[in-house]
Write an enzyme that holds these catalytic residues in place. Structure first.
Site, PDB file in Angstrom:
ATOM      1  N   ASP A  50       0.834  -1.198   0.000  1.00 27.55           N
ATOM      2  CA  ASP A  50       0.000   0.000   0.000  1.00 27.55           C
ATOM      3  C   ASP A  50       0.872   1.253   0.000  1.00 27.55           C
ATOM      4  O   ASP A  50       1.989   1.249   0.513  1.00 27.55           O
ATOM      5  CB  ASP A  50      -0.905   0.031   1.239  1.00 27.55           C
ATOM      6  N   ARG A  60      -1.515  -1.013  -8.738  1.00 30.03           N
ATOM      7  CA  ARG A  60      -2.853  -0.526  -8.379  1.00 30.03           C
ATOM      8  C   ARG A  60      -2.860   1.000  -8.497  1.00 30.03           C
ATOM      9  O   ARG A  60      -2.050   1.685  -7.875  1.00 30.03           O
ATOM     10  CB  ARG A  60      -3.212  -0.913  -6.952  1.00 30.03           C
ATOM     11  N   LYS A  90      -6.993   7.050  -6.540  1.00 27.48           N
ATOM     12  CA  LYS A  90      -6.966   8.514  -6.567  1.00 27.48           C
ATOM     13  C   LYS A  90      -6.144   9.078  -5.420  1.00 27.48           C
ATOM     14  O   LYS A  90      -5.428  10.060  -5.592  1.00 27.48           O
ATOM     15  CB  LYS A  90      -8.393   9.065  -6.522  1.00 27.48           C
ATOM     16  N   THR A 146     -11.092   2.079  -8.228  1.00 29.40           N
ATOM     17  CA  THR A 146     -12.004   3.226  -8.316  1.00 29.40           C
ATOM     18  C   THR A 146     -13.438   2.764  -8.141  1.00 29.40           C
ATOM     19  O   THR A 146     -13.792   1.643  -8.504  1.00 29.40           O
ATOM     20  CB  THR A 146     -11.851   3.958  -9.664  1.00 29.40           C
ATOM     21  N   HIS A 147     -14.251   3.665  -7.566  1.00 24.66           N
ATOM     22  CA  HIS A 147     -15.702   3.435  -7.499  1.00 24.66           C
ATOM     23  C   HIS A 147     -16.445   4.414  -8.397  1.00 24.66           C
ATOM     24  O   HIS A 147     -17.661   4.359  -8.501  1.00 24.66           O
ATOM     25  CB  HIS A 147     -16.196   3.613  -6.056  1.00 24.66           C
TER      26      HIS A 147
END
Length: 306
Positions: free
Chosen positions: A132, A182, A185, A224-225
């Site tokens: 991450d 990955r 945003k 993303t959503h």
């Protein structure tokens, strides 16, 4: 403005106590967090995999300040990976790791050693790891650790944040064959000198970065959503002749589950980011900052008696 307020609340112990003790909060948290224990994580993973989704698991906790905390986080990941392998949930399930939880802020070598142990355990379990990304002050350190890990574990994934001005360059560097990246945003509060501030600028950067990754030789993971970004991702896959096996969509646990199911039903790989553990508060507040519309659901749940 709202995003700044939420991020400030994420650092408030008083707000944390209010949220933790308010009636019905437990049901709200369960929507976004699998639970506190390893067994909770496995239960959520099994359900998602049975529904045709891939999974990445994040043991919550970051910014450790003592070696024993970092060691405890490492050991939890080792336990989790053994259990995932034994349960037959790999390779559909992988893990996501924050280097700050492994000691990055006070001992980068310790963080690397802990991450390497987790990568080795993932490899033995038949899966992999994604590192991450956190605030911009850790970006260079994280990418350096990534480079070292990939020498022995080339499938180790990277995360790049489109709101950082440097990310287009990083996408070019990391778009080589076999490189899992990955693209998200970004959810941390960053100064204008290093990050785009408006949603429009961030969206434009996301699309530019997506084009770089989709036209490269690596394996893009579009986190993303946003319906527009998802539609653009589908379009870019067709434009660059990428089949469903050559990229994936990623979404957070509890966010747009119907859309996750739709994309999976259309043959795309969809990976759900599943957090678990006691340190849920900071994670939850960052998710609200990332998508303030989630405040509507959260607020209703806090005051509802049903």
């Amino acid at each position: 403005m709202l995003r700044s307020v939420i991020l400030a609340a994420s650092r408030s112990s008083q707000v944390e106590r209010l949220v933790a003790t308010a009636p019905y909060t437990r049901d709200v948290v369960r929507r976004f967090v699998a639970g506190a224990a390893t067994d909770d994580a496995l239960r959520a993973t099994r359900g998602l995999v049975d529904d045709g989704l891939a999974v990445t698991l994040d043991h919550l906790g970051e910014d450790t300040v003592r070696p024993e905390q970092a060691t405890a986080t490492r050991d939890e990941y080792l336990k989790l990976l053994r259990m995932l392998g034994a349960a037959g949930l790999t390779p559909a399930a992988e893990v996501s790791v924050k280097l700050s939880a492994l000691g990055q802020k006070f001992d980068e070598q310790l963080a690397y050693d802990n991450a390497r142990a987790i990568c080795a355990a993932a490899d033995a379990a038949g899966t992999t790891v994604t590192l991450d990304m956190e605030d911009h002050t850790t970006t260079d350190s994280t990418l350096e650790v990534l480079s070292r890990l990939r020498k022995d574990f080339p499938s180790t994934g990277a995360v790049l944040q489109a709101y950082l001005r440097r990310t287009e360059s990083d996408c070019r560097e990391l778009s080589s064959a076999g490189s899992r990246v990955r693209l998200c945003k970004g959810a941390y509060k960053e100064p204008e000198s290093v990050a785009y501030q408006s949603a429009r600028e961030v969206d434009k950067s996301y699309v530019r970065c997506m084009n770089i990754l989709m036209s490269g030789d690596g394996y893009p993971m579009l986190a993303t959503h946003d319906p527009r970004m998802i539609a653009i991702g589908e379009d870019r896959a067709r434009w660059f002749d990428r089949g469903p096996e050559r990229f994936e969509f990623q979404m957070l646990y509890g966010i747009r589950p119907d859309e996750q199911a739709r994309l999976a039903g259309e043959g795309y790989t969809v990976r759900t980011y599943v957090p678990y553990g006691d340190e849920w508060y900071g994670y939850l507040m960052r998710r609200l900052a990332e998508r303030p519309a989630n405040l509507v659901f959260f607020g209703r749940a806090l005051i509802s008696k049903k």
